[in-house]
Structures are given as C-alpha cells and as structure tokens.
Design a protein around this motif. Structure first.
Motif, PDB file in Angstrom:
ATOM      1  N   SER A   1       0.724  -1.221  -0.033  1.00 12.51           N
ATOM      2  CA  SER A   1      -0.133  -0.102   0.032  1.00 12.51           C
ATOM      3  C   SER A   1       0.934   1.412  -0.021  1.00 12.51           C
ATOM      4  O   SER A   1       0.405   2.330  -0.489  1.00 12.51           O
ATOM      5  CB  SER A   1      -0.843  -0.189   1.498  1.00 12.51           C
ATOM      6  N   ILE A   2       2.079   1.161   0.435  1.00  9.59           N
ATOM      7  CA  ILE A   2       2.965   2.371   0.561  1.00  9.59           C
ATOM      8  C   ILE A   2       3.289   2.750  -0.631  1.00  9.59           C
ATOM      9  O   ILE A   2       3.793   4.017  -0.930  1.00  9.59           O
ATOM     10  CB  ILE A   2       3.988   2.180   1.476  1.00  9.59           C
ATOM     11  N   ARG A   3       3.287   2.017  -1.787  1.00 13.74           N
ATOM     12  CA  ARG A   3       3.612   2.435  -3.186  1.00 13.74           C
ATOM     13  C   ARG A   3       2.669   3.491  -3.663  1.00 13.74           C
ATOM     14  O   ARG A   3       3.190   4.271  -4.750  1.00 13.74           O
ATOM     15  CB  ARG A   3       3.621   1.280  -4.041  1.00 13.74           C
ATOM     16  N   TYR A   4       1.367   3.825  -3.090  1.00 17.15           N
ATOM     17  CA  TYR A   4       0.294   4.610  -3.737  1.00 17.15           C
ATOM     18  C   TYR A   4       0.597   5.874  -3.060  1.00 17.15           C
ATOM     19  O   TYR A   4       0.893   6.104  -1.888  1.00 17.15           O
ATOM     20  CB  TYR A   4      -0.895   4.091  -3.609  1.00 17.15           C
TER      21      TYR A   4
ATOM     22  N   PRO B   1      12.098   4.104   2.474  1.00 14.17           N
ATOM     23  CA  PRO B   1      10.783   4.393   2.181  1.00 14.17           C
ATOM     24  C   PRO B   1      10.572   5.388   1.173  1.00 14.17           C
ATOM     25  O   PRO B   1      11.380   6.079   0.663  1.00 14.17           O
ATOM     26  CB  PRO B   1      10.032   4.782   3.447  1.00 14.17           C
ATOM     27  N   PRO B   2       9.393   5.204   0.298  1.00  9.12           N
ATOM     28  CA  PRO B   2       9.149   6.265  -0.412  1.00  9.12           C
ATOM     29  C   PRO B   2       9.119   7.575   0.125  1.00  9.12           C
ATOM     30  O   PRO B   2       8.886   7.925   1.342  1.00  9.12           O
ATOM     31  CB  PRO B   2       7.784   6.085  -1.213  1.00  9.12           C
ATOM     32  N   ALA B   3       9.405   8.752  -0.653  1.00  9.94           N
ATOM     33  CA  ALA B   3       9.382  10.156  -0.075  1.00  9.94           C
ATOM     34  C   ALA B   3       8.161  10.406   0.465  1.00  9.94           C
ATOM     35  O   ALA B   3       8.247  11.307   1.274  1.00  9.94           O
ATOM     36  CB  ALA B   3      10.103  11.010  -1.138  1.00  9.94           C
ATOM     37  N   HIS B   4       7.145   9.996   0.011  1.00  8.12           N
ATOM     38  CA  HIS B   4       5.854  10.416   0.558  1.00  8.12           C
ATOM     39  C   HIS B   4       5.284   9.719   1.741  1.00  8.12           C
ATOM     40  O   HIS B   4       4.145   9.892   1.978  1.00  8.12           O
ATOM     41  CB  HIS B   4       4.720  10.261  -0.547  1.00  8.12           C
ATOM     42  N   VAL B   5       6.168   8.860   2.088  1.00  4.46           N
ATOM     43  CA  VAL B   5       5.751   7.761   3.488  1.00  4.46           C
ATOM     44  C   VAL B   5       6.462   8.114   4.588  1.00  4.46           C
ATOM     45  O   VAL B   5       7.782   8.419   4.630  1.00  4.46           O
ATOM     46  CB  VAL B   5       5.961   6.452   3.189  1.00  4.46           C
ATOM     47  N   LYS B   6       5.875   8.431   5.808  1.00  2.00           N
ATOM     48  CA  LYS B   6       6.472   8.329   7.232  1.00  2.00           C
ATOM     49  C   LYS B   6       5.962   7.434   7.986  1.00  2.00           C
ATOM     50  O   LYS B   6       4.572   7.113   8.026  1.00  2.00           O
ATOM     51  CB  LYS B   6       6.265   9.998   7.659  1.00  2.00           C
TER      52      LYS B   6
END
Length: 576
Positions: free
Chosen positions: A110-113, A146-151
């Motif tokens: 889910s974190i890819r979205y 992680p992707p830049a948009h995920v914390k």
C-alpha cells in the motif's frame, strides 16, 4: 448527543496542549519548521503519557494546509479527518492484532500509492513491539528506504523488545511519566470547565493512583464523577477507587514506631472488615516508611508525593523514629514482601510482620552514640570536680586514662593538678617543652605509625618518670603481645624519645603475664621478608601498615615449574 469520555474530549490537539512532554513537542516543532523530517520515528514510554496523541498532532502538522509550520490549524480538511480518524492518508495500526508477516506485506504494497489529498502518507503502528520477528524482518528494507511520501511513527511501551535493527532506522523519543503536580493542575482545569466541585486533595489522590499517566487520571476522574455527581468528596474518591484511607496508613506507622502491637492487630482487623486488599495495604505501608526516610534524608527536595496536610505528620513521625530505625524497618518490610506475595494466608503474614516491626529494638546512629558518650563523660567529670572541691579525692582530668599519675624520682606520686606536679612535668623535658599527656602522645603516634596507634589507643598509662614510661596492655592475646617483637619495641622507644625529648625505658605490663620477645618461624622452602626489607619493597604504605598490624610477613614460595608427561604426571625439572 453521545457522551464522550474526558480522556477523548480533552485529548491535546496541538503541541502546546501536551502535558509533561515538552522536550518531545519542541523537538518535533523545530524539525517541521526547518524541514528536517525523518522517515521513521519511535515513541517509547509508559502508558497514557501522550505517545499516540503526539503522533496524531505530528501527522496533522506536516499535512496541514493552512496553519503555520509546526502548528496545525485543526480547521482544514486534512486536520479534521485526522482528528476524526477518517483520513485515508493517515492510518493507525494496532500492532497487537496486526502482528504477522502477511499484514506487513500488505502494508508494503500500500505504501507505493501516492497520498489522496495530503502531502504525506503516514502509518502509525501502536504497540509495535508486538510484531513477530518475521514481520520485523519484512519491514526492515522498506523502513530503511521508504518512498519520499511515506512517514512511519511507531509507539511502544516496551522499547527493549523492539529489535535493534529497527531501532537503528528510527529517530527515538522517550516519553516520561507526567509529574503529579502537572496532572493535578490539568485535572483542576478540566473540573472548572466541566463544573465539577472537587477539592485539590481529591485531585491529588487521583493523580497518585494514576502513577504518571494522564489518560488513567482522566479515566479515574470520569469514574468518580459518575459515582458522586457534580460534587465530589475525598471519601467518595477513596470508596469508589478502593483506595486505602491515608489515615489508616498514618495510624499504622505511628503504632509501629510507638511499639504498640495491639493497635496493629486492631488495624489489621479493620482492613480485613473493610474489604481492603491486604497486599495493597502492605505496598502503601512500604511507601509510607519510604516517605518518612526521604523526609529525613532530603527534606528540601520535592520527593514526597503527599498533600500539605500530611507533610506535618510525616515530619513528626520521621523525627520521632530517626534515620537508622527507619532504615531497619523499611529493609524488614522489603525482605518480607515476598512472603506476603506467595502466601495463601495474607492476613496472618501481615499480622506477624507488624508485630515483629513493633518489637524491633531502637537503633542509635554512630553520631548519636558519640554524643551520649561525650555527655556522660562531661557529666562524670563535672561530678568528680565538685567532689574534689569539697575535699574528696581528685581524679585525672581525662576519663580516657584512669589511674594515670606522675611520679617523682623517689617514687612518690604527685596530683595532676598540683603546682609542684606541673613544675615536675615541665622539668622532665630536656627540650624545654612540656611532655604532654597520654592523648597527646597517641595523637603523635598516629602520625608516625597507624598500626602502633591502633594498638596503643586501647591501652592505659600507669606512670611516667624521668626514666621510665609504664603502660598496660589489653588482656587480648593479639594486642597485648604486639610489642613483644624487638623491632616494634625499639620503634616505640624511638618514638617516645622523639616525643618526650629524652631517652625513656618503656615498661609494658601485660596484666599477669610474663613479657617475652617472639621470633617468627619460617617454613622450609620459604623466604621471610623482614620489616626493614618490606620498607624497600614496592608495597604501598597502607599495605605495610596492615602487615605490621597483624604481625604479617611477605612469604616468597620456591616455585618450581612442572611439566606434564605423556601419561598425565608431572616431571620435576630439578631431578629430570
């Protein structure tokens, strides 16, 4: 409208509302303002101190559309959704119920979205230590890059159970227990806004039971209000929460300190009839004696969590008992706690423990013993002086050397306070200085030889003439034979000559025994190092004094190196 409990209604919505965690709030605000945001955070600390609340505020602050940096507005769409728990971009996951590797694999997918309406997708995993080891391993790579948009924000009450590989990839923030004073102030503010009439002492009871947890304090206050209504009395708080009355605790400690076992038995009967938990009473009694001891050790520090009305009684009981006795009582309670924990008859164990506490004897500290001895010596000296003035027999000035007298050349005795005797003492010293009394000589010996001083301090001066110093040793075999060694005797003669300014013969009376000089025996195959050789050894001075005090010698064994033969035996190189 559905009722909302106080813990949810008064949940902090901005960093300024967080109680007791200012160090965490300030750091996160500065990180947001400067744009130094990490990809993973770990919040650890006790329950109910604000970990998930801070995580929500942090999520709102970095996704807020209208507020200032670090300060969420709580009015925009993102803030409202996060507050309501309906945001699709901020997901709170219970680590206890989603602890397997399958749940973590779904999270990784889910974190890819990209986020739907916010700047970041934020995953808050509560009680993260409950995840299984395979789940942690599956999370490692994603957590590190992680992707830049995920914390990620992890919260746990047991950080030691989190693998170090996870800890090393997170910024860790430790949350502290909230001080009772801060909890009381916050509960008072809540009571004023809710229109609840409750005394500060009652709020103090709730804060003490909350044990540093704001959420627990608000829940307990909710429970008390449900029982009492808008007006809450302290007795209602004790009844509804099952808290043992502080009056019983003070009464119990007073009965123990006053050594009244019958009162202790009556208190146990009341506790049993009231339905109090005996183990909880025991815990409260241990805390009471801890408070008494702290009151004596650190009276200026705010380490006692009691009301102002109780502090006066704590001070009175602490001063009545004394530090040494409180140490004794508290240690006894600690050692007997295990017996109460595993027994099937807690009342019987409690009764026997309290009776034993009452029978423990009073303990005097070393300082108090010295004061009493000094007072007794002063009293006896004053009585002797008054007897001498009234015509009685005079005694020596100091009690530490009873029977001491100064003798003339003809063997007669002179009173220590007579003018002729003083002149005789002054004339005895060829150096022109008074020879001093026995205590002065002991002080001189302490600077020369601590070992000899430790022996002589318990001896008694019999007489001092121009040629002879007579002393009497103790009856113990060790100390009375200390100067039988010729080297020690010669050293004593030299010290006497140096102190009194002339050559003196030292006569030692051993209380009925014949003095003899001993010689140390050595075993075959050993080398005994004498005292004069020990002074040339690299031993420190303290070690040399110990050897001298206990009549010891350094023994060097003749060690031969042995070798093992093929059959497991040894071969002597000297005979090989």
């Amino acid at each position: 409208m559905t009722y909302q409990v106080l813990a949810r209604k008064w949940r902090p919505q901005v960093f300024e509302d967080v109680i007791g965690q200012e160090h965490v709030a300030q750091t996160l605000m500065n990180a947001i303002k400067t744009g130094r945001l990490a990809h993973a955070y770990l919040f650890s600390g006790p329950r109910g101190v604000g970990k998930t609340s801070v995580a929500r505020i942090f999520a709102k602050a970095i996704n807020c559309e209208q507020g200032e940096p670090g300060v969420p507005c709580n009015r925009c769409r993102s803030c409202i959704e996060i507050t309501d728990g309906s945001s699709v971009d901020v997901q709170e996951i219970d680590g206890a119920s989603n602890r397997g590797i399958d749940e973590i694999r779904e999270l990784r997918e889910s974190i890819r979205y990209m986020p739907s309406s916010s700047k970041y997708r934020i995953y808050v995993i509560d009680e993260v230590h409950m995840l299984t080891l395979p789940a942690f391993n599956a999370l490692l790579k994603t957590l590190e890059e992680p992707p830049a948009h995920v914390k990620f924000i992890f919260a746990t009450t047991e950080s030691h159970k989190v693998p170090v590989t996870i800890l090393s990839r997170c910024q860790r923030y430790d949350f502290k227990r909230i001080p009772s004073a801060d909890i009381v102030a916050h509960l008072k503010r809540i009571a004023e806004n809710e229109g609840i009439d409750i005394a500060v002492s009652g709020l103090g009871i709730i804060a003490r039971e909350a044990d540093g947890s704001m959420r627990d304090a608000q829940s307990l206050m909710d429970q008390v209000i449900s029982f009492s209504g808008q007006s809450v009395r302290d007795k209602d708080i004790a009844d509804i929460l099952g808290i043992i009355d502080r009056g019983i605790i003070f009464e119990s400690s007073a009965a123990i300190l006053e050594r009244a076992p019958e009162r202790c038995l009556e208190i146990v009967e009341r506790i049993y009839n009231y339905g109090y938990d005996i183990k909880e009473f025991y815990r409260a009694l241990m805390e009471q004696f801890r408070n008494l001891l702290i009151r004596l050790i650190a009276p200026q520090n705010d380490l006692i969590d009691v009301s102002d009305s109780d502090k006066d009684e704590i001070k009175r009981q602490a001063e009545m008992a004394g530090k040494e006795k409180l140490h004794l009582l508290l240690n006894f309670l600690i050692n007997r706690e295990e017996d109460l924990r595993f027994t099937s008859h807690p009342r019987l164990v409690l009764e026997t423990t309290l009776i034993k506490l009452c029978t423990l004897g009073d303990v005097l500290s070393f300082e108090e013993l010295l004061k009493r001895v000094a007072a007794l010596e002063e009293k006896l000296t004053g009585a002797a002086a008054s007897s001498a003035e009234s015509g009685g027999q005079a005694i020596p000035e100091r009690l530490s050397d009873p029977g001491a007298e100064w003798r003339s050349d003809t063997g007669g005795s002179l009173a220590a306070n007579a003018p002729d005797a003083v002149q005789e003492k002054n004339d005895l010293s060829s150096s022109g200085r008074p020879p001093g009394d026995w205590n002065d000589f002991l002080a001189f010996m302490e600077t020369k030889s601590r070992a000899a001083h430790s022996i002589l301090k318990d001896w008694r001066l019999l007489a001092l003439t121009p040629d002879v110093l007579e002393i009497e040793g103790q009856s113990e075999s060790f100390s009375s034979r200390y100067f039988d060694d010729s080297e020690r005797y010669d050293q004593l003669m030299a010290h006497c000559q140096e102190f009194f300014g002339r050559e003196l013969k030292v006569t030692i009376h051993g209380r009925g025994r014949t003095s003899s000089f001993g010689h140390s025996k050595k075993k075959p195959g050993t080398t005994v190092v004498k005292a004069q050789d020990q002074q040339n050894t690299p031993l420190p001075r303290a070690a040399q004094e110990v050897l001298s005090l206990f009549d010891g010698h350094i023994v060097k064994e003749d060690v031969r190196s042995d070798k093992m033969d093929n059959r497991g035996g040894t071969i002597d190189e000297g005979n090989a």
